[in-house]
Design an enzyme around this catalytic site. Sequence first.
Site, PDB file in Angstrom:
ATOM      1  N   CYS A  42      -1.289   0.966   7.516  1.00 29.23           N
ATOM      2  CA  CYS A  42      -2.734   0.726   7.714  1.00 29.23           C
ATOM      3  C   CYS A  42      -3.224  -0.541   7.002  1.00 29.23           C
ATOM      4  O   CYS A  42      -3.629  -1.499   7.661  1.00 29.23           O
ATOM      5  CB  CYS A  42      -3.556   1.917   7.224  1.00 29.23           C
ATOM      6  SG  CYS A  42      -3.230   3.464   8.097  1.00 29.23           S
ATOM      7  N   ARG A  43      -3.195  -0.540   5.671  1.00 30.34           N
ATOM      8  CA  ARG A  43      -3.846  -1.614   4.922  1.00 30.34           C
ATOM      9  C   ARG A  43      -2.982  -2.852   4.690  1.00 30.34           C
ATOM     10  O   ARG A  43      -3.424  -3.984   4.970  1.00 30.34           O
ATOM     11  CB  ARG A  43      -4.330  -1.081   3.558  1.00 30.34           C
ATOM     12  CG  ARG A  43      -5.433  -0.053   3.689  1.00 30.34           C
ATOM     13  CD  ARG A  43      -5.636   0.701   2.385  1.00 30.34           C
ATOM     14  NE  ARG A  43      -4.471   1.539   2.077  1.00 30.34           N
ATOM     15  CZ  ARG A  43      -4.292   2.216   0.954  1.00 30.34           C
ATOM     16  NH1 ARG A  43      -5.195   2.106   0.003  1.00 30.34           N
ATOM     17  NH2 ARG A  43      -3.224   2.963   0.788  1.00 30.34           N
ATOM     18  N   SER A  44      -1.781  -2.682   4.152  1.00 31.94           N
ATOM     19  CA  SER A  44      -0.984  -3.878   3.825  1.00 31.94           C
ATOM     20  C   SER A  44      -0.563  -4.687   5.055  1.00 31.94           C
ATOM     21  O   SER A  44      -0.445  -5.914   4.940  1.00 31.94           O
ATOM     22  CB  SER A  44       0.209  -3.542   2.917  1.00 31.94           C
ATOM     23  OG  SER A  44       1.076  -2.601   3.493  1.00 31.94           O
ATOM     24  N   ASP A  99      -8.245   3.896   1.474  1.00 31.61           N
ATOM     25  CA  ASP A  99      -7.134   4.320   2.321  1.00 31.61           C
ATOM     26  C   ASP A  99      -7.703   4.878   3.627  1.00 31.61           C
ATOM     27  O   ASP A  99      -8.330   5.935   3.632  1.00 31.61           O
ATOM     28  CB  ASP A  99      -6.333   5.392   1.572  1.00 31.61           C
ATOM     29  CG  ASP A  99      -5.110   5.830   2.355  1.00 31.61           C
ATOM     30  OD1 ASP A  99      -5.014   5.501   3.550  1.00 31.61           O
ATOM     31  OD2 ASP A  99      -4.263   6.505   1.761  1.00 31.61           O
ATOM     32  N   ASN A 121       2.374   1.415   4.351  1.00 31.80           N
ATOM     33  CA  ASN A 121       2.668   0.151   5.047  1.00 31.80           C
ATOM     34  C   ASN A 121       2.395   0.244   6.557  1.00 31.80           C
ATOM     35  O   ASN A 121       3.058  -0.416   7.362  1.00 31.80           O
ATOM     36  CB  ASN A 121       4.118  -0.309   4.782  1.00 31.80           C
ATOM     37  CG  ASN A 121       4.417  -1.747   5.220  1.00 31.80           C
ATOM     38  OD1 ASN A 121       5.543  -2.071   5.568  1.00 31.80           O
ATOM     39  ND2 ASN A 121       3.426  -2.628   5.200  1.00 31.80           N
ATOM     40  N   CYS A 158       0.861  -1.187   0.000  1.00 32.48           N
ATOM     41  CA  CYS A 158       0.000   0.000   0.000  1.00 32.48           C
ATOM     42  C   CYS A 158       0.898   1.239   0.000  1.00 32.48           C
ATOM     43  O   CYS A 158       2.058   1.157  -0.430  1.00 32.48           O
ATOM     44  CB  CYS A 158      -0.981  -0.029   1.174  1.00 32.48           C
ATOM     45  SG  CYS A 158      -0.210  -0.008   2.801  1.00 32.48           S
TER      46      CYS A 158
HETATM   47  P1  4NP Z   1      -1.635   2.830   4.176  1.00 32.52           P
HETATM   48  O1  4NP Z   1      -2.209   4.214   4.736  1.00 32.52           O
HETATM   49  O2  4NP Z   1      -1.153   3.113   2.776  1.00 32.52           O
HETATM   50  O3  4NP Z   1      -2.818   1.936   4.206  1.00 32.52           O
HETATM   51  O4  4NP Z   1      -0.531   2.416   5.119  1.00 32.52           O
HETATM   52  C1  4NP Z   1      -1.479   5.407   4.692  1.00 32.52           C
HETATM   53  C2  4NP Z   1      -0.498   5.650   5.617  1.00 32.52           C
HETATM   54  C3  4NP Z   1       0.192   6.860   5.594  1.00 32.52           C
HETATM   55  C4  4NP Z   1      -0.101   7.793   4.619  1.00 32.52           C
HETATM   56  C5  4NP Z   1      -1.074   7.529   3.680  1.00 32.52           C
HETATM   57  C6  4NP Z   1      -1.762   6.336   3.715  1.00 32.52           C
HETATM   58  N1  4NP Z   1       0.576   9.027   4.610  1.00 32.52           N
HETATM   59  O5  4NP Z   1       0.239   9.875   3.773  1.00 32.52           O
HETATM   60  O6  4NP Z   1       1.493   9.246   5.407  1.00 32.52           O
END
Ligand code: 4NP
Length: 144
Positions: free
Chosen positions: A13-15, A117, A11, A8
């Site tokens: 939240c989702r993955s 997201d 790394n 994602c």
């Molecule tokens: P992820 O979520 O891609 O599911 O881990 C996010 C985590 C951090 C950010 C965006 C999405 N960020 O912009 O820092």
Amino acid sequence: MRSILFVCLGNICRSPIAEGVARRLIEEGGHTIAVDSAGTGSWHVGETPCKHSVTVAKNHAVDISHLRARQVKKADFSTFDIIVALDESNYRDLKALGCQNLVKLGDYGHEGADVPDPYFFDGFEGFEHVYTMIESCVKELLKR
Ligand code: 4NP
């Protein structure tokens, strides 16, 4: 399929959820498939998964609290049999890096939909949906 990398953006939240769910399902199925996760971005390298992801996973008996974020690297494209992008933007970024063995998680039973997201979600709401969608897609992916 002997190894899977979920990717994602951050790394955190989702993955990590996808990694934890896949590991549990693989163990339950008695298979030996290596699983890992990474982010296209480097902002959160070394961090634990976000607290709501840890909570929603824990609610489903999946412990992801020990995971640490890392950034995807080109060597991953040859190390892992399959790279699984969590949304279209991750998919495009990975393609641009030269990833060939690439699929999108939503293509497994969710008509190609993005896993939303949750980073900018307001509180815990939404994480349950994200978990449910990830689990359903990972189950389908592991059937192939
Ligand atoms: P992820 O979520 O891609 O599911 O881990 C996010 C985590 C951090 C950010 C965006 C999405 N960020 O912009 O820092």
